[in-house]
Design an enzyme around this catalytic site. Structure first.
Site, PDB file in Angstrom:
ATOM      1  N   GLY A  11       0.825  -1.201   0.000  1.00  0.00           N
ATOM      2  CA  GLY A  11       0.000   0.000   0.000  1.00  0.00           C
ATOM      3  C   GLY A  11       0.859   1.251   0.000  1.00  0.00           C
ATOM      4  N   GLN A  12       0.212   2.402  -0.106  1.00  0.00           N
ATOM      5  CA  GLN A  12       0.956   3.658  -0.207  1.00  0.00           C
ATOM      6  C   GLN A  12       1.852   3.904   1.002  1.00  0.00           C
ATOM      7  OE1 GLN A  12      -1.480   6.958  -2.501  1.00  0.00           O
ATOM      8  NE2 GLN A  12      -2.867   5.904  -1.133  1.00  0.00           N
ATOM      9  N   ASP A  37      -1.779 -12.757   5.833  1.00  0.00           N
ATOM     10  CA  ASP A  37      -3.171 -12.314   5.790  1.00  0.00           C
ATOM     11  C   ASP A  37      -3.584 -11.948   7.206  1.00  0.00           C
ATOM     12  OD1 ASP A  37      -5.854 -11.920   5.575  1.00  0.00           O
ATOM     13  OD2 ASP A  37      -6.309 -13.844   4.627  1.00  0.00           O
ATOM     14  N   ILE A  38      -3.699 -10.648   7.492  1.00  0.00           N
ATOM     15  CA  ILE A  38      -3.956 -10.246   8.881  1.00  0.00           C
ATOM     16  C   ILE A  38      -5.360 -10.615   9.350  1.00  0.00           C
ATOM     17  CG2 ILE A  38      -2.290  -8.353   8.755  1.00  0.00           C
ATOM     18  CD1 ILE A  38      -4.715  -6.436   8.754  1.00  0.00           C
ATOM     19  N   TYR A  62      -8.685  -2.070   4.749  1.00  0.00           N
ATOM     20  CA  TYR A  62      -9.681  -2.036   3.672  1.00  0.00           C
ATOM     21  C   TYR A  62     -10.080  -0.573   3.520  1.00  0.00           C
ATOM     22  CZ  TYR A  62     -13.743  -3.416   0.862  1.00  0.00           C
ATOM     23  OH  TYR A  62     -14.656  -3.580  -0.163  1.00  0.00           O
ATOM     24  N   THR A 102      -8.002   6.907  10.550  1.00  0.00           N
ATOM     25  CA  THR A 102      -8.483   7.868   9.563  1.00  0.00           C
ATOM     26  C   THR A 102      -9.293   9.007  10.182  1.00  0.00           C
ATOM     27  OG1 THR A 102      -9.991   8.088   7.654  1.00  0.00           O
ATOM     28  CG2 THR A 102     -10.490   6.364   9.223  1.00  0.00           C
ATOM     29  N   ASP A 103      -9.326  10.125   9.483  1.00  0.00           N
ATOM     30  CA  ASP A 103     -10.175  11.237   9.894  1.00  0.00           C
ATOM     31  C   ASP A 103     -11.656  10.907   9.731  1.00  0.00           C
ATOM     32  OD1 ASP A 103      -9.829  11.153   7.129  1.00  0.00           O
ATOM     33  OD2 ASP A 103      -9.903  13.320   6.871  1.00  0.00           O
ATOM     34  N   TYR A 126     -16.740   2.313   6.325  1.00  0.00           N
ATOM     35  CA  TYR A 126     -15.285   2.400   6.416  1.00  0.00           C
ATOM     36  C   TYR A 126     -14.870   3.065   7.720  1.00  0.00           C
ATOM     37  CZ  TYR A 126     -10.653   4.402   5.732  1.00  0.00           C
ATOM     38  OH  TYR A 126      -9.352   4.794   5.917  1.00  0.00           O
TER      39      TYR A 126
END
Length: 306
Positions: A11-12, A37-38, A62, A102-103, A126
């Site tokens: 991922g980024q 695979d977490i 995700y 995340t915000d 999410y």
């Protein structure tokens, strides 16, 4: 020799952490979904036991906000349950975890920037699944850092900067939301801050238990997606990119399944005061990233991947 275990290596943020300037005596062990695979507790325990890390950096997530509305079980499996598996495995070897959130755990209804102590109220699956993962980590592992970030972008992968440049290359006019904000943050800036935090934690772990907890990190001040798009196009135009016309629209006109917070601006003073990290410069980051994306575009990579 400290060992850093990174999940979500492709991922980024995971890529940026692997490429970051770690101290020479640090060992980096990185996994993707294939190798760890977490969402599989047995595989998590095996990978953590084999690596016996000094610190775990969990970037796996995700992140498909709209798709999560139709795949709630998968979103919670990765963003919530899996965080518990990592916490359990880490606790067995007395290893702290840095977890990225995340915000979108906020509803964005207040005018002031959100502090770490403000009430959370996610508007979509999410955000709710990420908040559940935060709670699970707090409940299961005292030695943790939760780092809430916003609007991550990079020169590779799926993100707003690449997507808007692709769209602008194929359409003369674009509609962009002007009543929702974010704090766009380059993955490299996140990685640099995390290296500083990690080194500080490992050097002061037993002496400074108060450093564990939740922090915010993103560019400031927050801006609308329309403002961000205009910044991107302005910089791209300096490289000969044909700037499209941009039309402002409210979020209600954008065809999205998931509700987005209007103004989830993050107050980042705590992470600066505690760890002395430097907050990211969004414009400087775009100056580095946009030419790389345009170079990919000329080779059709952007159009294929974004």
């Amino acid at each position: 020799m400290p060992t850093i275990l990174i999940t979500g290596k492709d991922g980024q943020v995971g890529r940026a952490l692997r490429a970051a300037n770690w101290p020479a005596d640090y060992s980096i062990v990185a996994h993707n979904r294939t190798t760890m695979d977490i969402s599989n507790p047995d595989r998590v325990l095996q990978a953590v036991s084999e690596a016996c890390p000094t610190l775990i950096l969990n970037t796996a997530a995700y992140t498909a906000v709209d798709d999560a509305e139709d795949h709630e079980e998968t979103a919670y499996a990765v963003n919530d349950l899996a965080v518990g598996y990592l916490a359990d495995a880490a606790r067995q070897i007395d290893c702290p975890v840095v977890h990225f959130s995340t915000d979108y755990v906020f509803d964005g209804s207040q005018e002031a920037e959100y502090t770490e102590n403000d009430t959370t109220k996610p508007l979509n699956t999410y955000g709710a699944s990420k908040l559940a993962g935060e709670t699970r980590l707090r409940d299961r592992l005292d030695q943790h850092i939760i780092l809430r970030i916003s609007g991550v972008f990079d020169d590779a992968g799926r993100n707003f900067v690449r997507a808007i440049l692709k769209a602008g290359a194929t359409r003369p006019e674009l509609s962009v939301i002007d009543d929702q904000t974010c704090g766009p943050t380059w993955s490299v800036d996140i990685a640099e801050a995390v290296v500083d935090i990690a080194v500080s934690l490992l050097e002061n772990r037993t002496r400074s238990p108060a450093r564990w907890g939740t922090y915010h990190f993103c560019s400031r001040p927050s801006i609308s997606w329309l403002q961000f798009a205009n910044e991107i196009f302005d910089l791209a135009a300096q490289s000969g990119y044909q700037r499209p016309q941009v039309r402002a629209i409210p979020g209600t006109e954008y065809p999205a399944k998931a509700l987005r917070p209007r103004n989830p601006a993050l107050d980042c003073r705590k992470v600066v005061d505690t760890f002395g990290v430097k907050l990211p410069d969004r414009v400087a980051a775009l100056r580095a990233v946009v030419p790389l994306i345009l170079a990919d575009q000329s080779g059709a990579k952007l159009l294929r991947e974004a």
